[in-house]
Motif scaffolding. Structure first.
Motif, short mmCIF file in Angstrom:
data_model
loop_
_atom_site.label_atom_id
_atom_site.label_comp_id
_atom_site.label_asym_id
_atom_site.label_seq_id
_atom_site.Cartn_x
_atom_site.Cartn_y
_atom_site.Cartn_z
N VAL A 82 5.27 -7.63 -4.42
CA VAL A 82 5.64 -8.77 -3.86
C VAL A 82 4.79 -9.73 -5.00
CG1 VAL A 82 5.18 -10.87 -2.64
CG2 VAL A 82 5.58 -9.06 -1.25
N ARG A 83 5.49 -10.46 -5.54
CA ARG A 83 4.40 -11.13 -6.61
C ARG A 83 3.48 -11.88 -6.62
NH1 ARG A 83 8.47 -10.44 -11.12
NH2 ARG A 83 10.75 -10.01 -10.38
N TYR A 84 2.81 -11.82 -7.90
CA TYR A 84 1.03 -12.60 -8.10
C TYR A 84 1.34 -13.66 -7.22
CZ TYR A 84 -3.07 -14.27 -9.08
OH TYR A 84 -4.44 -14.31 -9.01
N ILE A 85 1.05 -13.84 -6.09
CA ILE A 85 0.89 -15.78 -6.19
C ILE A 85 -0.57 -16.04 -5.84
CG2 ILE A 85 1.36 -17.22 -4.24
CD1 ILE A 85 3.84 -15.05 -3.26
N ILE A 86 -1.12 -17.52 -6.08
CA ILE A 86 -2.26 -17.69 -6.93
C ILE A 86 -1.46 -19.38 -6.21
CG2 ILE A 86 -3.07 -18.50 -9.07
CD1 ILE A 86 -4.77 -18.12 -9.04
N ILE A 87 -2.69 -20.33 -5.61
CA ILE A 87 -2.48 -21.62 -5.51
C ILE A 87 -3.50 -22.21 -6.60
CG2 ILE A 87 -3.27 -23.91 -3.51
CD1 ILE A 87 -2.28 -21.82 -1.59
N SER A 88 -2.88 -22.81 -7.35
CA SER A 88 -3.55 -23.08 -8.84
C SER A 88 -4.18 -24.52 -8.98
CB SER A 88 -3.06 -22.51 -10.18
OG SER A 88 -1.94 -22.90 -10.24
N LEU B 164 3.09 -16.23 -15.22
CA LEU B 164 3.26 -17.00 -13.59
C LEU B 164 4.35 -18.19 -14.28
CD1 LEU B 164 -0.35 -17.39 -12.70
CD2 LEU B 164 0.94 -15.73 -12.45
N THR B 165 5.00 -18.67 -13.34
CA THR B 165 5.69 -19.66 -13.76
C THR B 165 4.75 -21.09 -12.29
OG1 THR B 165 8.09 -20.81 -13.49
CG2 THR B 165 6.83 -19.09 -11.71
N CYS B 166 5.01 -22.00 -12.25
CA CYS B 166 4.26 -23.01 -11.84
C CYS B 166 5.81 -23.96 -10.78
CB CYS B 166 3.72 -23.36 -12.88
SG CYS B 166 2.44 -25.08 -11.28
N VAL B 167 5.20 -24.08 -9.77
CA VAL B 167 5.89 -24.90 -8.61
C VAL B 167 5.34 -25.48 -8.01
CG1 VAL B 167 8.23 -23.90 -8.86
CG2 VAL B 167 6.62 -23.42 -7.37
N ASP B 168 5.95 -26.56 -7.51
CA ASP B 168 4.94 -27.63 -6.10
C ASP B 168 5.27 -27.58 -5.61
OD1 ASP B 168 7.66 -29.12 -6.61
OD2 ASP B 168 6.19 -31.42 -7.51
N GLN B 169 5.45 -28.56 -4.49
CA GLN B 169 5.58 -29.15 -3.09
C GLN B 169 6.73 -28.86 -2.16
OE1 GLN B 169 3.58 -30.78 -4.52
NE2 GLN B 169 4.03 -32.88 -3.25
N ASP C 263 7.07 -8.01 -14.69
CA ASP C 263 6.79 -8.97 -13.50
C ASP C 263 5.87 -10.23 -13.84
OD1 ASP C 263 4.33 -8.33 -11.35
OD2 ASP C 263 3.46 -6.70 -12.68
N TRP C 264 6.04 -10.79 -13.78
CA TRP C 264 6.05 -12.43 -13.37
C TRP C 264 4.90 -12.68 -11.91
CZ3 TRP C 264 8.41 -15.98 -9.76
CH2 TRP C 264 9.58 -15.08 -9.72
N GLY C 265 4.57 -14.27 -12.14
CA GLY C 265 4.03 -14.20 -11.02
C GLY C 265 4.13 -15.64 -11.32
N VAL C 266 3.54 -16.53 -9.93
CA VAL C 266 4.01 -18.04 -9.81
C VAL C 266 2.21 -18.42 -9.31
CG1 VAL C 266 4.88 -19.40 -7.60
CG2 VAL C 266 6.01 -16.82 -8.36
N TRP D 199 -1.69 -16.22 -17.45
CA TRP D 199 -1.45 -17.61 -17.70
C TRP D 199 -0.32 -18.58 -16.64
CZ3 TRP D 199 -2.66 -17.86 -23.70
CH2 TRP D 199 -4.41 -16.30 -23.57
N ALA D 200 -0.12 -20.24 -17.19
CA ALA D 200 0.47 -20.57 -16.35
C ALA D 200 1.55 -21.38 -17.32
CB ALA D 200 0.41 -21.33 -15.05
N ILE D 201 2.81 -21.00 -17.74
CA ILE D 201 3.43 -21.43 -18.94
C ILE D 201 4.03 -22.60 -18.35
CG2 ILE D 201 5.52 -21.28 -20.25
CD1 ILE D 201 2.69 -19.39 -20.69
N GLY D 202 3.49 -23.88 -18.52
CA GLY D 202 4.48 -25.04 -18.29
C GLY D 202 3.44 -24.94 -16.74
N ASN D 203 3.54 -26.46 -16.36
CA ASN D 203 2.47 -27.65 -14.66
C ASN D 203 4.41 -27.51 -14.00
OD1 ASN D 203 1.03 -28.55 -13.28
ND2 ASN D 203 1.86 -29.94 -14.19
N GLU D 204 4.27 -27.31 -13.00
CA GLU D 204 4.68 -27.97 -12.48
C GLU D 204 6.44 -27.54 -12.51
OE1 GLU D 204 3.52 -31.21 -9.69
OE2 GLU D 204 2.17 -30.57 -8.55
#
Length: 535
Positions: free
Chosen positions: A424-430, A324-329, A361-364, A276-281
């Motif tokens: 290390v936290r869960y990291i996915i290139i979504s 998950l939170t969500c960030v960009d490049q 246990d947040w991820g990205v 569950w990605a909470i918000g986009n970038e």
């Protein structure tokens, strides 16, 4: 003049000493633990240093998601004798209007006839303790994924996709129309039945394909559903909007929806939302999570409230869900655009807030797009971008694209960023896109192949979701981006496969070399091994 300076210096020293004694007298409490410790019980443990109390006791107060202080209150939920270490026990009350699942707690001391906060706010950190659903997430053997498209669902199986992403806009569930009632914490909420049926269909397809689902949870601003949007963000013109944690109706409605969705999509029959990605970038308050005008510190503090509300609600239904939170490049890059922050600044602030208020246990969900988005050749940027020196392999890099993804995973491997279990936290290139409009289909396909192989060699990257299945008419017209595996017509309907389609299909199979060899001359390499990746 010399005497005056000495006098004022002495007076300042006296004032500083007085203030220091006052602060010391007030003391501090540090909450170290806040857990669900029984069927209907919360235990809070705090260490106390120099706190004075009029009656020798300390008091625990609960604040709802939409409450930020205890001014004028005396409705404490637990009491303990003042000591170096104090333990409070209170009721959870989940399933009632008094539920404390998403509340924050603070220690206060009676001083001068009023309750004075002496600790930081702290949240429950183990909401999964009451989860009814514990079904494991799908087991994946590949990082290959795609942003799913209703026009090309059948392609998921043919491509051998193991990860999909999809968008879920919370405001749609509150739109007028036929309703499906849902009771949560003693109140009845009515969700749009047509929208629920839409997601039932989509999730059923994903369940039949046994893919891991990353759901991008976003919010749009419409007058009839404005209560889902943070009041300071209710301004037209932005893409997505901040979740409302400032008002009781908005906060409780979103919490009820998260409970409904997490419960409904937590089994293999109806489908499982694993991520569950909470918000986009969200490091781009403008335009992807608009909350109003904030600096990065204050924005992150507001975002954490919404994240905690969603995290505790989702995990209380499905213990194995990842939130998950969500960030960009844009790692350190800031060009002065108002309400945009470098992803590194945001991640630092978010992690600091979470650790201070109860580590979870947040991820990205991460978007290391090529720079610029329109240029697929991430290893050979346009000259005007090269001059900016945007990419290097240090934490100070301005941007992170596929060339230097290890910067991100190494940064999150620091001890201060580790999950509560020490990992290390869960990291996915979504989301990551490769454009064919400004180059050609061969360059698009080559760019995907190279980026995928770079991600595949990094064991901390758990998924690589290419955006998207089908070209999007809006993106083509507004952004000059055609990043799909299929071309589309003027109405957005699928027409023909692009070259990238078969590269995606075979990239993680024994036939990978045969379908990716063409890319080497375009990249300017003699072999995949010379690039440090597998053939």
């Amino acid at each position: 003049m010399k005497k005056k300076i000495t006098f004022w210096a002495a007076l300042c020293m006296v004032f500083v000493c007085f203030m220091s004694m006052t602060v010391a007298a007030a003391g501090t409490a540090t909450i170290n633990q806040c857990i669900i410790s029984g069927t209907d019980q919360i235990t809070v443990v705090a260490t106390i240093s120099g706190v004075t109390s009029d009656d020798g006791n300390l008091y625990l107060f609960e604040m709802k998601q939409y409450q930020n202080d205890i001014n004028g209150r005396n409705d404490f939920c637990a009491m303990a004798v003042n000591a170096p270490v104090v333990t409070f026990v209170t009721t959870l009350d989940h399933g009632t209007i008094n539920s404390k699942l998403c509340s924050k707690f603070i220690v206060a001391a009676p001083q001068g006839g009023t309750f004075v906060p002496v600790s930081q706010p702290f949240y429950i950190t183990n909401p999964e303790a009451i989860a009814k659903h514990t079904v494991p997430n799908p087991v994946t053997t590949s990082i290959k994924g795609i942003t799913a498209d209703n026009n090309a669902m059948s392609a998921i199986t043919d491509l051998g996709i193991q990860h999909v992403s999809y968008e879920l806009a919370i405001d749609r569930f509150f739109q007028p129309g036929p309703t499906l009632p849902y009771t949560y914490n003693g109140k009845v909420y009515n969700f749009n039945q047509t929208i629920v049926a839409e997601y039932d269909l989509i999730m059923g397809i994903f369940a039949s394909q046994n893919v891991e689902v990353t759901m991008n949870i976003v919010n749009y601003f419409h007058p009839e559903t404005a209560f889902t949007v943070k009041p300071s963000g209710r301004v037209n013109g932005y893409r997505h909007y901040a979740f409302n944690t400032d008002e009781q109706q908005g906060a409780e409605s979103i919490q009820a929806l998260m409970s409904f969705l997490a419960s409904r999509y937590s089994n293999p029959t109806t489908g499982i939302i694993s991520n569950w990605a909470i918000g986009n970038e969200v490091n781009n308050n403008n335009p992807w999570y608009f909350a109003g005008n904030y600096n990065v510190t204050n924005f992150t503090h507001e975002y954490e409230k919404a994240f905690r509300m969603c995290y505790n609600t989702i995990k209380s239904e499905n213990a194995n869900a990842r939130v998950l939170t969500c960030v960009d490049q844009r790692w350190n890059w800031e060009d002065g655009t108002k309400n945009q922050y470098g992803a590194r600044k945001f991640m630092d602030a978010f992690n600091s807030d979470v650790v201070s208020h109860g580590n979870i246990d947040w991820g990205v969900a991460w978007h290391p797009h090529p720079v610029p988005l329109t240029a697929a050749k991430f290893w050979n940027m346009p000259s005007n971008y090269k001059r900016l020196n945007l990419i290097d392999h240090t934490p100070n890099t301005k941007m992170i694209n596929p060339q230097n993804m290890e910067v991100f995973t190494t940064y999150l491997s620091q001890p201060s960023f580790l999950a509560p279990n020490g990992q290390v936290r869960y990291i996915i290139i979504s989301e990551i896109l490769f454009n064919s409009m400004t180059s050609d289909e061969a360059t698009q396909a080559a760019s995907f192949a190279y980026a995928y192989k770079l991600a595949e060699k990094n064991p901390l990257i758990k998924g690589f979701i290419v955006h998207r299945a089908v070209d999007n008419v809006y993106e083509k017209n507004a952004d000059k981006i055609a990043c799909g595996l299929f071309n589309c017509d003027a109405n957005g309907q699928v027409t023909t496969q692009k070259m990238i389609y078969n590269v995606v299909k075979f990239i993680d199979t024994p036939e990978s070399a045969a379908y990716t060899q063409f890319a080497l001359p375009l990249i300017g390499a003699s072999s995949w091994q010379s690039l440090g990746v597998n053939p």
